[in-house]
Design a protein around this motif. Structure first.
Motif, PDB file in Angstrom:
ATOM      1  N   LEU A  73     -14.369  19.232  -0.892  1.00 27.53           N
ATOM      2  CA  LEU A  73     -13.561  20.327  -1.408  1.00 27.53           C
ATOM      3  C   LEU A  73     -12.513  20.812  -0.419  1.00 27.53           C
ATOM      4  O   LEU A  73     -11.719  21.689  -0.746  1.00 27.53           O
ATOM      5  CB  LEU A  73     -14.463  21.497  -1.808  1.00 27.53           C
TER       6      LEU A  73
ATOM      7  N   ASN B 261      -6.724   9.759 -11.269  1.00 26.15           N
ATOM      8  CA  ASN B 261      -7.228  11.089 -11.599  1.00 26.15           C
ATOM      9  C   ASN B 261      -7.536  11.248 -13.086  1.00 26.15           C
ATOM     10  O   ASN B 261      -8.418  12.015 -13.462  1.00 26.15           O
ATOM     11  CB  ASN B 261      -6.230  12.152 -11.148  1.00 26.15           C
TER      12      ASN B 261
ATOM     13  N   GLY C  35     -17.746  15.288 -14.461  1.00 28.10           N
ATOM     14  CA  GLY C  35     -17.130  16.578 -14.653  1.00 28.10           C
ATOM     15  C   GLY C  35     -15.622  16.489 -14.807  1.00 28.10           C
ATOM     16  O   GLY C  35     -15.041  15.395 -14.858  1.00 28.10           O
ATOM     17  N   ARG C  36     -15.012  17.654 -14.843  1.00 28.65           N
ATOM     18  CA  ARG C  36     -13.574  17.741 -15.056  1.00 28.65           C
ATOM     19  C   ARG C  36     -12.846  18.310 -13.847  1.00 28.65           C
ATOM     20  O   ARG C  36     -11.744  18.843 -13.988  1.00 28.65           O
ATOM     21  CB  ARG C  36     -13.294  18.599 -16.292  1.00 28.65           C
ATOM     22  N   THR C  37     -13.450  18.173 -12.665  1.00 29.30           N
ATOM     23  CA  THR C  37     -12.899  18.765 -11.455  1.00 29.30           C
ATOM     24  C   THR C  37     -12.473  17.741 -10.419  1.00 29.30           C
ATOM     25  O   THR C  37     -12.339  18.065  -9.247  1.00 29.30           O
ATOM     26  CB  THR C  37     -13.912  19.724 -10.816  1.00 29.30           C
ATOM     27  N   PHE C  38     -12.249  16.499 -10.837  1.00 28.41           N
ATOM     28  CA  PHE C  38     -11.897  15.433  -9.908  1.00 28.41           C
ATOM     29  C   PHE C  38     -10.665  15.774  -9.075  1.00 28.41           C
ATOM     30  O   PHE C  38     -10.582  15.418  -7.898  1.00 28.41           O
ATOM     31  CB  PHE C  38     -11.677  14.127 -10.673  1.00 28.41           C
ATOM     32  N   LEU C  39      -9.720  16.471  -9.656  1.00 27.94           N
ATOM     33  CA  LEU C  39      -8.488  16.809  -8.952  1.00 27.94           C
ATOM     34  C   LEU C  39      -8.713  17.759  -7.787  1.00 27.94           C
ATOM     35  O   LEU C  39      -7.829  17.926  -6.949  1.00 27.94           O
ATOM     36  CB  LEU C  39      -7.473  17.417  -9.921  1.00 27.94           C
ATOM     37  N   ARG C  40      -9.870  18.383  -7.716  1.00 26.58           N
ATOM     38  CA  ARG C  40     -10.174  19.321  -6.645  1.00 26.58           C
ATOM     39  C   ARG C  40     -10.650  18.629  -5.370  1.00 26.58           C
ATOM     40  O   ARG C  40     -10.790  19.292  -4.341  1.00 26.58           O
ATOM     41  CB  ARG C  40     -11.246  20.315  -7.101  1.00 26.58           C
ATOM     42  N   TYR C  41     -10.918  17.334  -5.420  1.00 21.88           N
ATOM     43  CA  TYR C  41     -11.566  16.643  -4.309  1.00 21.88           C
ATOM     44  C   TYR C  41     -10.670  15.612  -3.654  1.00 21.88           C
ATOM     45  O   TYR C  41     -10.048  14.796  -4.328  1.00 21.88           O
ATOM     46  CB  TYR C  41     -12.830  15.933  -4.791  1.00 21.88           C
TER      47      TYR C  41
ATOM     48  N   GLN D 166     -23.815  19.523 -12.488  1.00 29.09           N
ATOM     49  CA  GLN D 166     -23.505  19.388 -11.078  1.00 29.09           C
ATOM     50  C   GLN D 166     -22.620  18.172 -10.857  1.00 29.09           C
ATOM     51  O   GLN D 166     -22.556  17.286 -11.696  1.00 29.09           O
ATOM     52  CB  GLN D 166     -24.781  19.261 -10.256  1.00 29.09           C
ATOM     53  N   VAL D 167     -21.971  18.139  -9.710  1.00 26.04           N
ATOM     54  CA  VAL D 167     -21.106  17.024  -9.365  1.00 26.04           C
ATOM     55  C   VAL D 167     -21.961  15.796  -9.103  1.00 26.04           C
ATOM     56  O   VAL D 167     -22.962  15.856  -8.384  1.00 26.04           O
ATOM     57  CB  VAL D 167     -20.251  17.348  -8.139  1.00 26.04           C
TER      58      VAL D 167
ATOM     59  N   ASN E 228     -11.012  10.002 -13.384  1.00 26.57           N
ATOM     60  CA  ASN E 228     -11.967  10.567 -12.426  1.00 26.57           C
ATOM     61  C   ASN E 228     -12.585   9.479 -11.555  1.00 26.57           C
ATOM     62  O   ASN E 228     -13.792   9.488 -11.274  1.00 26.57           O
ATOM     63  CB  ASN E 228     -13.072  11.344 -13.142  1.00 26.57           C
TER      64      ASN E 228
END
Length: 125
Positions: free
Chosen positions: A100, A74, A26-32, A1-2, A77
């Motif tokens: 998001l 980025n 995680g690897r989704t930092f660019l999504r936020y 989870q984030v 993160n």
């Protein structure tokens, strides 16, 4: 989870500087898009600064403008809040938040999906 983890808070004197960091797991930092909020005892949690997904759009609260700088790395993160010329009224728990939502930046608490645990900043007079 984030997961968001803040660090860098502490006890300083008026006029000093601090740099807060917030690492997003995680690897989704660019999504936020990211924001920094603060909450003093008995007061609401209000936005201090916010930054868009790309870092191209930035918001500062009037009390922070000219003294604080938000930035993001980025590749790491991580989002930062550089705080200069600190004042006693800056004393609060500072929270990192991620959303998001698409767009530029966001300044309202309900806009954000994920929150860190907070880091205490205390500025003595």
């Amino acid at each position: 989870q984030v997961q968001l983890v803040e660090s860098g808070g502490g006890l300083v004197q008026a006029g000093d500087s601090l740099r807060l960091s917030c690492v997003v797991s995680g690897r989704t930092f660019l999504r936020y898009a990211m924001g920094w909020f603060r909450q003093a005892p008995g007061k609401e949690r209000d936005a201090v600064a916010a930054i868009s997904l790309s870092g191209g759009s930035i918001y500062y609260a009037g009390s922070a403008k000219g003294r604080f700088t938000i930035s993001r790395d980025n590749a790491k993160n991580t989002v930062y809040l550089q705080m200069n010329s600190l004042k006693p009224e800056d004393t609060a728990v500072y929270y990192c938040a991620a959303t998001l939502r698409g767009g530029s930046y966001y300044t309202l608490q309900p806009d954000y999906d994920y929150w860190g645990q907070g880091t205490q900043v205390t500025v003595s007079s």
